[in-house]
Design an enzyme around this catalytic site. Structure first.
Site, PDB file in Angstrom:
ATOM      1  N   SER A 106       0.855  -1.279  -0.125  1.00 32.63           N
ATOM      2  CA  SER A 106      -0.176  -0.101   0.128  1.00 32.63           C
ATOM      3  C   SER A 106       0.774   1.352   0.054  1.00 32.63           C
ATOM      4  O   SER A 106       0.558   2.093  -0.708  1.00 32.63           O
ATOM      5  CB  SER A 106      -0.858  -0.212   1.222  1.00 32.63           C
ATOM      6  OG  SER A 106      -1.961  -1.097   1.014  1.00 32.63           O
ATOM      7  N   GLY A 107       1.919   1.194   0.966  1.00 36.45           N
ATOM      8  CA  GLY A 107       2.747   2.387   0.894  1.00 36.45           C
ATOM      9  C   GLY A 107       3.525   2.637  -0.441  1.00 36.45           C
ATOM     10  O   GLY A 107       3.703   3.776  -0.847  1.00 36.45           O
ATOM     11  N   CYS A 131      -4.782  -7.521   6.243  1.00 34.47           N
ATOM     12  CA  CYS A 131      -5.757  -6.949   6.704  1.00 34.47           C
ATOM     13  C   CYS A 131      -7.245  -7.551   5.802  1.00 34.47           C
ATOM     14  O   CYS A 131      -8.117  -7.734   6.381  1.00 34.47           O
ATOM     15  CB  CYS A 131      -5.897  -5.444   6.628  1.00 34.47           C
ATOM     16  SG  CYS A 131      -4.150  -4.655   6.899  1.00 34.47           S
ATOM     17  N   GLU A 185     -24.338   6.356  21.330  1.00 35.41           N
ATOM     18  CA  GLU A 185     -24.810   7.496  22.141  1.00 35.41           C
ATOM     19  C   GLU A 185     -24.562   7.492  23.340  1.00 35.41           C
ATOM     20  O   GLU A 185     -24.236   8.611  24.023  1.00 35.41           O
ATOM     21  CB  GLU A 185     -26.508   7.143  22.155  1.00 35.41           C
ATOM     22  CG  GLU A 185     -27.184   6.247  23.142  1.00 35.41           C
ATOM     23  CD  GLU A 185     -28.445   6.263  22.978  1.00 35.41           C
ATOM     24  OE1 GLU A 185     -29.175   7.069  23.761  1.00 35.41           O
ATOM     25  OE2 GLU A 185     -29.053   5.297  22.573  1.00 35.41           O
ATOM     26  N   ARG A 212       2.365 -15.261  26.819  1.00 37.20           N
ATOM     27  CA  ARG A 212       3.637 -15.209  27.995  1.00 37.20           C
ATOM     28  C   ARG A 212       3.071 -13.943  29.004  1.00 37.20           C
ATOM     29  O   ARG A 212       3.545 -13.935  30.246  1.00 37.20           O
ATOM     30  CB  ARG A 212       4.745 -15.061  27.414  1.00 37.20           C
ATOM     31  CG  ARG A 212       5.046 -13.769  26.592  1.00 37.20           C
ATOM     32  CD  ARG A 212       6.455 -13.669  26.037  1.00 37.20           C
ATOM     33  NE  ARG A 212       6.647 -12.441  25.426  1.00 37.20           N
ATOM     34  CZ  ARG A 212       7.926 -12.236  24.951  1.00 37.20           C
ATOM     35  NH1 ARG A 212       8.706 -12.947  25.232  1.00 37.20           N
ATOM     36  NH2 ARG A 212       8.226 -11.109  24.292  1.00 37.20           N
ATOM     37  N   LYS A 218      -7.879 -11.372   6.209  1.00 32.56           N
ATOM     38  CA  LYS A 218      -8.336 -11.698   7.585  1.00 32.56           C
ATOM     39  C   LYS A 218      -9.611 -11.128   7.681  1.00 32.56           C
ATOM     40  O   LYS A 218     -10.484 -11.486   8.406  1.00 32.56           O
ATOM     41  CB  LYS A 218      -7.338 -10.907   8.442  1.00 32.56           C
ATOM     42  CG  LYS A 218      -7.405 -10.977   9.867  1.00 32.56           C
ATOM     43  CD  LYS A 218      -6.786 -10.172  10.646  1.00 32.56           C
ATOM     44  CE  LYS A 218      -7.046  -8.485  10.396  1.00 32.56           C
ATOM     45  NZ  LYS A 218      -6.138  -7.720  10.969  1.00 32.56           N
ATOM     46  N   TYR A 249      -2.636  -8.176  17.949  1.00 30.04           N
ATOM     47  CA  TYR A 249      -3.910  -8.158  17.162  1.00 30.04           C
ATOM     48  C   TYR A 249      -4.024  -9.283  16.430  1.00 30.04           C
ATOM     49  O   TYR A 249      -5.131  -9.947  16.506  1.00 30.04           O
ATOM     50  CB  TYR A 249      -3.378  -7.034  15.913  1.00 30.04           C
ATOM     51  CG  TYR A 249      -3.508  -5.586  15.955  1.00 30.04           C
ATOM     52  CD1 TYR A 249      -4.473  -4.744  15.710  1.00 30.04           C
ATOM     53  CD2 TYR A 249      -2.353  -4.941  16.721  1.00 30.04           C
ATOM     54  CE1 TYR A 249      -4.380  -3.396  16.023  1.00 30.04           C
ATOM     55  CE2 TYR A 249      -2.356  -3.595  16.911  1.00 30.04           C
ATOM     56  CZ  TYR A 249      -3.156  -2.697  16.696  1.00 30.04           C
ATOM     57  OH  TYR A 249      -3.354  -1.611  16.654  1.00 30.04           O
ATOM     58  N   ILE A 250      -3.010  -9.778  15.867  1.00 29.01           N
ATOM     59  CA  ILE A 250      -3.002 -11.023  14.941  1.00 29.01           C
ATOM     60  C   ILE A 250      -3.608 -12.257  15.657  1.00 29.01           C
ATOM     61  O   ILE A 250      -4.443 -13.017  15.328  1.00 29.01           O
ATOM     62  CB  ILE A 250      -1.759 -11.312  14.051  1.00 29.01           C
ATOM     63  CG1 ILE A 250      -1.552 -10.158  13.178  1.00 29.01           C
ATOM     64  CG2 ILE A 250      -1.836 -12.727  13.181  1.00 29.01           C
ATOM     65  CD1 ILE A 250      -0.302 -10.399  12.685  1.00 29.01           C
ATOM     66  N   HIS A 292     -30.509   7.871  18.946  1.00 30.85           N
ATOM     67  CA  HIS A 292     -31.042   6.985  19.741  1.00 30.85           C
ATOM     68  C   HIS A 292     -32.306   6.197  18.934  1.00 30.85           C
ATOM     69  O   HIS A 292     -32.630   6.520  18.116  1.00 30.85           O
ATOM     70  CB  HIS A 292     -31.782   7.639  21.086  1.00 30.85           C
ATOM     71  CG  HIS A 292     -32.622   6.727  21.998  1.00 30.85           C
ATOM     72  ND1 HIS A 292     -31.826   5.901  22.711  1.00 30.85           N
ATOM     73  CD2 HIS A 292     -33.599   6.379  22.233  1.00 30.85           C
ATOM     74  CE1 HIS A 292     -32.672   4.828  23.695  1.00 30.85           C
ATOM     75  NE2 HIS A 292     -33.903   5.249  23.097  1.00 30.85           N
ATOM     76  N   ASP A 344       5.988  -0.446   7.430  1.00 30.67           N
ATOM     77  CA  ASP A 344       6.471  -1.418   8.396  1.00 30.67           C
ATOM     78  C   ASP A 344       8.015  -1.799   8.513  1.00 30.67           C
ATOM     79  O   ASP A 344       8.531  -2.243   9.505  1.00 30.67           O
ATOM     80  CB  ASP A 344       5.540  -2.722   8.339  1.00 30.67           C
ATOM     81  CG  ASP A 344       4.191  -2.846   8.693  1.00 30.67           C
ATOM     82  OD1 ASP A 344       3.540  -1.503   8.691  1.00 30.67           O
ATOM     83  OD2 ASP A 344       3.455  -3.974   8.590  1.00 30.67           O
ATOM     84  N   GLY A 388       4.610 -11.776  16.914  1.00 28.48           N
ATOM     85  CA  GLY A 388       4.895 -10.591  16.304  1.00 28.48           C
ATOM     86  C   GLY A 388       5.537 -10.701  15.003  1.00 28.48           C
ATOM     87  O   GLY A 388       5.773 -11.622  14.259  1.00 28.48           O
ATOM     88  N   GLU A 433      -7.472 -11.992  16.832  1.00 26.41           N
ATOM     89  CA  GLU A 433      -8.208 -12.001  15.688  1.00 26.41           C
ATOM     90  C   GLU A 433      -8.448 -13.300  15.071  1.00 26.41           C
ATOM     91  O   GLU A 433      -9.580 -13.679  14.873  1.00 26.41           O
ATOM     92  CB  GLU A 433      -7.753 -10.804  14.587  1.00 26.41           C
ATOM     93  CG  GLU A 433      -7.937  -9.363  14.983  1.00 26.41           C
ATOM     94  CD  GLU A 433      -7.175  -8.484  13.987  1.00 26.41           C
ATOM     95  OE1 GLU A 433      -7.385  -7.267  13.981  1.00 26.41           O
ATOM     96  OE2 GLU A 433      -6.490  -9.045  13.388  1.00 26.41           O
ATOM     97  N   GLU A 493       8.499  -6.058  -7.129  1.00 27.88           N
ATOM     98  CA  GLU A 493       7.734  -6.805  -5.948  1.00 27.88           C
ATOM     99  C   GLU A 493       7.897  -8.367  -6.405  1.00 27.88           C
ATOM    100  O   GLU A 493       7.937  -8.647  -7.542  1.00 27.88           O
ATOM    101  CB  GLU A 493       6.269  -6.641  -6.148  1.00 27.88           C
ATOM    102  CG  GLU A 493       5.279  -7.313  -5.492  1.00 27.88           C
ATOM    103  CD  GLU A 493       5.907  -7.222  -3.819  1.00 27.88           C
ATOM    104  OE1 GLU A 493       5.858  -8.302  -3.495  1.00 27.88           O
ATOM    105  OE2 GLU A 493       5.856  -6.291  -3.379  1.00 27.88           O
ATOM    106  N   THR A 513       1.368  -6.953   2.104  1.00 24.08           N
ATOM    107  CA  THR A 513       0.620  -7.663   3.203  1.00 24.08           C
ATOM    108  C   THR A 513      -0.606  -7.327   3.521  1.00 24.08           C
ATOM    109  O   THR A 513      -1.611  -8.399   3.543  1.00 24.08           O
ATOM    110  CB  THR A 513       1.489  -7.458   4.583  1.00 24.08           C
ATOM    111  OG1 THR A 513       2.936  -7.750   4.436  1.00 24.08           O
ATOM    112  CG2 THR A 513       0.986  -7.818   5.875  1.00 24.08           C
ATOM    113  N   CYS A 514      -0.992  -6.224   3.454  1.00 29.36           N
ATOM    114  CA  CYS A 514      -2.413  -5.853   3.642  1.00 29.36           C
ATOM    115  C   CYS A 514      -3.543  -6.649   2.764  1.00 29.36           C
ATOM    116  O   CYS A 514      -4.486  -7.215   3.307  1.00 29.36           O
ATOM    117  CB  CYS A 514      -2.610  -4.336   3.618  1.00 29.36           C
ATOM    118  SG  CYS A 514      -4.402  -3.706   4.024  1.00 29.36           S
TER     119      CYS A 514
END
Length: 465
Positions: free
Chosen positions: A15-16, A48, A448, A205, A51, A184-185, A443, A309, A268, A188, A35, A42-43
């Site tokens: 993406s970057g 992302c 709210e 741990r 997933k 996160y991973i 509402h 990253d 990680g 999830e 590439e 990765t995303c």
């Protein structure tokens, strides 16, 4: 003046890297992008996006449970793992194709192959089967190779484990899985597999999951994911893995031994810098193994930059994109721009999900000279009223007592990621608690609660709705 093949060469089409390449190419610059896998990074390919598809697939089982409380009779519902994988892979291929096509439309050259720096201005694309290596020169080089999963290399039997990258392509859905990790991973995928009917164990741990998040968020989520069927074991890690005829035995540091069909490490990610030729080009790394950059994303070599990253600053896809925009503005538009890392919202697509922006309570207590006011509520969302579920939602505001600015918002529960995106605007703008309170509630919604909490509470005096 030296003639180069490209004005900019980008290593990595995530993406970057793609955003930086497109912006430069649209400005008329000669841009090459290397590439080694597929465009999207990765995303899109192994993070992302797939997933989130898996999260949405696994949430259906919970929706079916809720449906019964609303009078629906649903029998014979089954889940077809191979069919889901096929559909998911088709969509990922489509998205990858869009990334590649957009580079071409902008005028950038996408070069398939692994790139290695030979000096500060030279990139070699290593030979693949049936191809000869190619070499390109560039005035400026941007490294955007992202990160890769890390597993403890010295752990006996670790070769029997998988990472999140393999989890996207398991040939069959296991009956039992153990996931090691607490970020996160890990949380999830624990929700994903539990939602798909897999007997799921999560070990970590540390004293609680989601290190670095607000403590109330961590404790609340740990309790809630157990309600969804995830067995959480804290304060332990693997001693070794043993492959047997019936599965993999996880020998843990707390003397437990658990047999599962699959063991997944989500312990990680590390910057993907292996064999990039950084030392040859003079690019230095940090002690943690990330590419060392300044506030403008420039490395220790004047004509080489790095974003995303691989720099290990804030490992989020939208951040990498914003770093790419800042790089382009600074380097090619002569309009110096630095990305502001303060008050960046993030979401954890656990089940239930988490949305958070700004400071945790401990961070705020350290940063706010005259202390903080904490507003917090836990309640049962309306959608569970008919179901008998005891799931609870958490909402928390952290307010600078001196300025009354809301400096942190933390949500655990349905639609938390969607809510936090808009809450982030208010936090980024520095709005005060009075301004939040002056906003009329919608509402009936869970959101709210963010504008109706009137009295500050201590964490151990939380109001229960």
């Amino acid at each position: 003046m030296t003639a180069y093949d490209y004005d900019l060469f980008v290593i990595g089409a995530g993406s970057g890297g793609v955003r930086a390449a497109r912006l430069a190419a649209l400005d008329g610059k000669r841009v090459g992008v290397a590439e080694e896998h597929r465009a999207g990074g990765t995303c899109v390919i192994r993070g992302c996006v797939p997933k989130k598809f898996m999260v949405m697939a696994s949430e259906v089982s919970h929706a079916l449970e809720i449906a019964e409380g609303y009078g629906w009779t649903l029998e014979g519902a089954t889940f077809d793992w191979p069919k889901f994988l096929e559909t998911k892979d088709v969509e990922i291929a489509r998205l990858s194709g869009i990334y590649a096509a957009n580079l071409g439309k902008a005028g950038a050259d996408l070069i398939h192959g692994r790139a290695v720096l030979r000096d500060a201005h030279t990139v070699e694309i290593l030979a693949r089967e049936g191809e000869a290596p190619r070499t390109f020169t560039a005035d400026k080089i941007l490294i955007a190779t992202g990160g890769r999963p890390w597993v403890p290399p010295e752990l006996p039997g670790v070769e029997h484990a998988i990472t999140s990258e393999q989890a996207f392509h398991l040939p069959e859905l296991p009956e039992r899985i153990l996931i090691a990790g607490g970020g996160y991973i890990a949380v999830e995928f624990a929700g994903i597999f539990a939602g798909l009917g897999v007997e799921t164990t999560l070990i970590y741990r540390g004293p609680n999951i989601l290190r670095g998040f607000d403590d109330d968020v961590r404790a609340h989520l740990a309790a809630e994911i157990e309600k969804r069927g995830v067995k959480v074991i804290l304060g332990c890690q693997h001693d070794r893995l043993e492959k047997t005829a019936t599965g993999i035995v996880n020998h843990l540091s707390n003397s437990m031994a658990l047999e599962t069909d699959v063991v997944m490490f989500a312990t990680g990610r590390i910057p993907y810098v292996r064999d990039l030729g950084l030392e040859t080009a003079g690019v230095e790394l940090t002690d943690a193994g990330a590419i060392k950059v300044d506030e403008w994303s420039r490395t220790t070599v004047d004509n080489i930059w790095a974003i995303g990253d691989v720099t290990d600053r804030m490992n989020l896809t939208p951040v990498a994109i914003r770093e790419a925009v800042a790089f382009h503005s600074t380097v090619f538009r002569d309009q110096p721009l630095r990305f502001d890392y303060e008050a960046v919202a993030t979401a954890v697509f656990s089940q239930p999900p988490v949305g958070t922006v700004g400071l945790s309570e401990p961070e705020a207590r350290r940063a706010c000279a005259r202390g903080v006011d904490v507003y917090m509520t836990r309640f049962r969302p309306m959608k569970y009223a008919f179901t008998g579920s005891d799931e609870r939602m958490l909402m928390k505001l952290v307010v600078d007592r001196d300025t009354q600015r809301v400096v942190g918002v933390h949500i655990v529960g349905p639609e938390a990621p969607e809510i936090i995106q808009l809450a982030a605007i208010a936090v980024k703008a520095g709005l005060t608690k009075a301004q939040w309170d002056a906003t009329c509630a919608v509402h009936p919604t869970v959101a709210e609660e963010l504008v109706t909490m009137r009295e500050p509470v201590r964490p151990d005096q939380t109001s229960m709705g």
